[in-house]
Motif scaffolding. Structure first.
Motif, PDB file in Angstrom:
ATOM      1  N   ALA A 146     -19.350  -5.742  -1.964  1.00  0.00           N
ATOM      2  CA  ALA A 146     -19.956  -7.078  -1.998  1.00  0.00           C
ATOM      3  C   ALA A 146     -20.205  -7.515  -3.443  1.00  0.00           C
ATOM      4  CB  ALA A 146     -21.262  -7.084  -1.210  1.00  0.00           C
ATOM      5  N   ILE A 147     -20.648  -6.585  -4.284  1.00  0.00           N
ATOM      6  CA  ILE A 147     -20.840  -6.907  -5.703  1.00  0.00           C
ATOM      7  C   ILE A 147     -19.513  -7.322  -6.324  1.00  0.00           C
ATOM      8  CG2 ILE A 147     -21.409  -5.922  -7.968  1.00  0.00           C
ATOM      9  CD1 ILE A 147     -23.476  -4.162  -6.530  1.00  0.00           C
ATOM     10  N   TYR A 148     -18.469  -6.559  -6.035  1.00  0.00           N
ATOM     11  CA  TYR A 148     -17.143  -6.883  -6.575  1.00  0.00           C
ATOM     12  C   TYR A 148     -16.682  -8.263  -6.110  1.00  0.00           C
ATOM     13  CZ  TYR A 148     -12.146  -6.698  -7.463  1.00  0.00           C
ATOM     14  OH  TYR A 148     -10.884  -6.999  -7.885  1.00  0.00           O
ATOM     15  N   ARG A 149     -16.855  -8.537  -4.836  1.00  0.00           N
ATOM     16  CA  ARG A 149     -16.398  -9.804  -4.267  1.00  0.00           C
ATOM     17  C   ARG A 149     -17.137 -10.992  -4.883  1.00  0.00           C
ATOM     18  NH1 ARG A 149     -12.523 -12.868  -2.116  1.00  0.00           N
ATOM     19  NH2 ARG A 149     -13.356 -14.298  -0.604  1.00  0.00           N
ATOM     20  N   VAL A 150     -18.456 -10.881  -5.027  1.00  0.00           N
ATOM     21  CA  VAL A 150     -19.220 -11.982  -5.612  1.00  0.00           C
ATOM     22  C   VAL A 150     -18.892 -12.131  -7.093  1.00  0.00           C
ATOM     23  CG1 VAL A 150     -21.558 -12.734  -6.208  1.00  0.00           C
ATOM     24  CG2 VAL A 150     -21.079 -11.875  -3.925  1.00  0.00           C
ATOM     25  N   ARG A 151     -18.748 -11.020  -7.779  1.00  0.00           N
ATOM     26  CA  ARG A 151     -18.465 -11.073  -9.220  1.00  0.00           C
ATOM     27  C   ARG A 151     -17.060 -11.610  -9.507  1.00  0.00           C
ATOM     28  NH1 ARG A 151     -20.028 -12.094 -14.135  1.00  0.00           N
ATOM     29  NH2 ARG A 151     -18.996 -10.826 -15.694  1.00  0.00           N
ATOM     30  N   ARG A 152     -16.069 -11.158  -8.786  1.00  0.00           N
ATOM     31  CA  ARG A 152     -14.681 -11.542  -9.060  1.00  0.00           C
ATOM     32  C   ARG A 152     -14.243 -12.789  -8.301  1.00  0.00           C
ATOM     33  NH1 ARG A 152     -14.595  -9.513 -13.393  1.00  0.00           N
ATOM     34  NH2 ARG A 152     -14.352  -7.292 -13.637  1.00  0.00           N
TER      35      ARG A 152
END
Length: 157
Positions: A146-152
């Motif tokens: 989820a962190i990756y998805r929101v960040r990228r």
């Protein structure tokens, strides 16, 4: 020149990424905790509420929120340092999530082997003592995604 004209992908806020990862992991962990405590205590909650099982889960929520928040912050710190020169692929994020969630999963494994419930709990086998920490590990990895998805903003580079 803006980032879009340079051909680099849009990036979300680290704060929003941290909040998303924390909320995903916390929601899954508290749901699993509610189900786990209900299962090992062999209690059927009364029709109007959750009884002791629900109260124990609500009491655990701030502690889990603090621990999961620190874990997600560790993932973000690792990836901030790693992404300094070039964006890393999702596999690097998953490796950071494995590394950051390991201490918390070990603590949960230790707590699941702690004590004997004063002889009031059902007998549990090895799989049942490993399951909570593996669930937390899995939920931490989902939080990292989820962190990756929101960040990228996308699943690809």
């Amino acid at each position: 020149m803006s980032r879009e004209t340079l051909g680099t992908p849009r990036q979300g806020s680290w704060l929003l990424a941290w909040l998303a990862g924390t909320l995903v992991t916390l929601g899954l962990t508290l749901t699993a905790l509610l189900l786990w405590i209900s299962a090992i205590s062999n209690s059927n909650p009364p029709a109007g509420g959750g009884g002791d099982t629900l109260m124990m889960t609500l009491y655990a929520a701030p502690y889990f929120a603090a621990g999961i928040g620190v874990t997600c912050f560790l993932v973000i710190t690792i990836m901030t340092l790693a992404d300094a020169r070039s964006p890393k692929p999702p596999a690097a994020w998953l490796l950071a999530g494995l590394f950051a969630n390991a201490p918390a999963a070990l603590v949960i494994w230790g707590l699941s082997n702690f004590g004997d419930c004063f002889n009031r709990c059902d007998k549990i086998d090895t799989l049942q003592t490993v399951a909570p920490s593996m669930c937390f590990y899995t939920f931490g990895i989902l939080g990292t995604l989820a962190i990756y998805r929101v960040r990228r903003g996308a699943w690809h580079q």
